[in-house]
Design an enzyme around this catalytic site. Structure first.
Site, PDB file in Angstrom:
ATOM      1  N   HIS A 143       0.857  -1.182   0.000  1.00 25.97           N
ATOM      2  CA  HIS A 143       0.000   0.000   0.000  1.00 25.97           C
ATOM      3  C   HIS A 143       0.894   1.232   0.000  1.00 25.97           C
ATOM      4  O   HIS A 143       0.831   2.034  -0.916  1.00 25.97           O
ATOM      5  CB  HIS A 143      -0.941  -0.002   1.208  1.00 25.97           C
ATOM      6  CG  HIS A 143      -1.957   1.093   1.185  1.00 25.97           C
ATOM      7  ND1 HIS A 143      -3.045   1.114   2.019  1.00 25.97           N
ATOM      8  CD2 HIS A 143      -2.048   2.227   0.445  1.00 25.97           C
ATOM      9  CE1 HIS A 143      -3.777   2.202   1.789  1.00 25.97           C
ATOM     10  NE2 HIS A 143      -3.174   2.893   0.841  1.00 25.97           N
ATOM     11  N   GLU A 172       0.845   7.763  -3.760  1.00 28.21           N
ATOM     12  CA  GLU A 172       1.585   7.504  -2.526  1.00 28.21           C
ATOM     13  C   GLU A 172       2.762   8.451  -2.365  1.00 28.21           C
ATOM     14  O   GLU A 172       3.032   8.930  -1.256  1.00 28.21           O
ATOM     15  CB  GLU A 172       2.045   6.044  -2.490  1.00 28.21           C
ATOM     16  CG  GLU A 172       0.913   5.051  -2.316  1.00 28.21           C
ATOM     17  CD  GLU A 172       0.137   5.260  -1.020  1.00 28.21           C
ATOM     18  OE1 GLU A 172       0.760   5.269   0.054  1.00 28.21           O
ATOM     19  OE2 GLU A 172      -1.095   5.422  -1.081  1.00 28.21           O
ATOM     20  N   HIS A 214       2.260  11.282   0.575  1.00 24.32           N
ATOM     21  CA  HIS A 214       2.987  10.870   1.770  1.00 24.32           C
ATOM     22  C   HIS A 214       4.472  11.233   1.770  1.00 24.32           C
ATOM     23  O   HIS A 214       4.969  11.798   2.750  1.00 24.32           O
ATOM     24  CB  HIS A 214       2.820   9.363   1.975  1.00 24.32           C
ATOM     25  CG  HIS A 214       1.399   8.940   2.166  1.00 24.32           C
ATOM     26  ND1 HIS A 214       0.634   9.353   3.235  1.00 24.32           N
ATOM     27  CD2 HIS A 214       0.588   8.153   1.403  1.00 24.32           C
ATOM     28  CE1 HIS A 214      -0.581   8.830   3.141  1.00 24.32           C
ATOM     29  NE2 HIS A 214      -0.636   8.104   2.031  1.00 24.32           N
TER      30      HIS A 214
END
Length: 306
Positions: free
Chosen positions: A92, A170, A174
């Site tokens: 993930h 992602e 992040h």
């Protein structure tokens, strides 16, 4: 004399050809510049007793680091060859929560490569514009990291959209909130998208620390459409191998297991430092009993080696 000139010309031609081959095989480096970190004191993120001043040497921003994985049973893009790896959970991401458990998102919009940002508006009202440029896949190709790309296409699988859209999400959401991936950490000589490729390398490295499928299978917990498990069974199996309680996520009213998060404090940089497992700071969304760890759709998987 003519013969000597011909021989010399041949040697020069060979040397030039060899140099061109070497040049064509050159792979740019992706690592940050941590020379200034060598003499600094070592402290784990979120445990520092003195103020850490060099955010490129320590995970000052986003110091509670989560390695997160999915258990999906299909991708929705099987027709296009987007399949799940047999015998493995999938990546993930690598999330930088703050030490108090809160988190930031899309911290540098100049490095926003997500074509479908979520959220599209930040809590302070700042819009996150969709990215319309070249795919992050091309960033990896530009650095000649075909090995990395192959691994990501095997183990970092999206559901309902192309894999590279997930990878872009992602990084943008992040990695831009993790201090050791700031562009300044790659100076002098920063190469465009160096930080992106370095982040993907780091995500893969940390994912490989946690072979969730094998840890569960070794404890007798395997995907099944006929047998349920308890939260304690799954938690204890993972705890016995990691020394910390992970977060387990369940959908379907809390009974369908589909996520695991491993929590850490980091010593040094996120890229190369030591990851110390700690207990989850987030309560599980799974019920105590009757948890389904479903088998995957057979046509949604492919055999892999790793």
């Amino acid at each position: 004399m003519v013969s000597w000139l011909l021989k010399t010309s041949s040697v020069v031609a060979v040397l030039l050809a060899v140099s061109e081959v070497h040049a064509s095989n050159y792979i740019p480096t992706t690592y940050p510049n941590i020379q200034a970190c060598v003499a600094l004191p070592l402290q784990y993120s979120c445990e520092n007793t003195t103020t850490l001043t060099n955010s490129c040497c320590n995970v000052v921003k986003g110091g509670l680091v989560l390695q997160t994985q999915y258990w999906d049973t299909y991708t929705g893009l099987e027709f296009y060859g987007q399949l799940l790896p047999s015998g493995s959970w999938t990546i993930h991401g690598l999330w930088p929560d703050n030490c108090d458990g809160s988190y930031d998102q899309y911290c540098d919009l100049t490095r926003q490569y997500d074509p479908d940002p979520s959220p599209s508006v930040l809590s302070d009202g700042t819009p996150v514009p969709p990215y319309t440029g070249p795919s992050v896949k091309t960033f990896i190709e530009d650095f000649g990291r075909w090995d990395l790309l192959k691994y990501m296409e095997t183990f970092w699988i999206n559901q309902g959209a192309p894999n590279e859209d997930f990878w872009a999400h992602e990084f943008s959401k992040h990695a831009t909130c993790t201090s050791t991936f700031d562009v300044a950490c790659y100076e002098p000589g920063y190469k465009e998208h160096q930080d992106v490729v370095n982040f993907y390398e780091t995500v893969v490295k940390v994912f490989q620390l946690y072979p969730t499928y094998n840890m569960l299978a070794a404890a007798g917990i395997v995907p099944s459409n006929g047998t349920t498990y308890t939260l304690a069974q799954i938690t204890n199996a993972l705890y016995s191998q990691t020394g910390a309680i992970p977060y387990l996520g369940c959908s379907g009213n809390g009974v369908v297991l589909d996520e695991v998060w491993y929590f850490h404090h980091v010593l040094g940089t996120e890229q190369y430092g030591h990851f110390k497992t700690i207990n989850s700071t987030t309560p599980s969304s799974c019920k105590a009993e009757g948890l389904w760890y479903y088998e995957r759709t057979p046509t949604s998987e492919r055999n892999v080696t790793y």
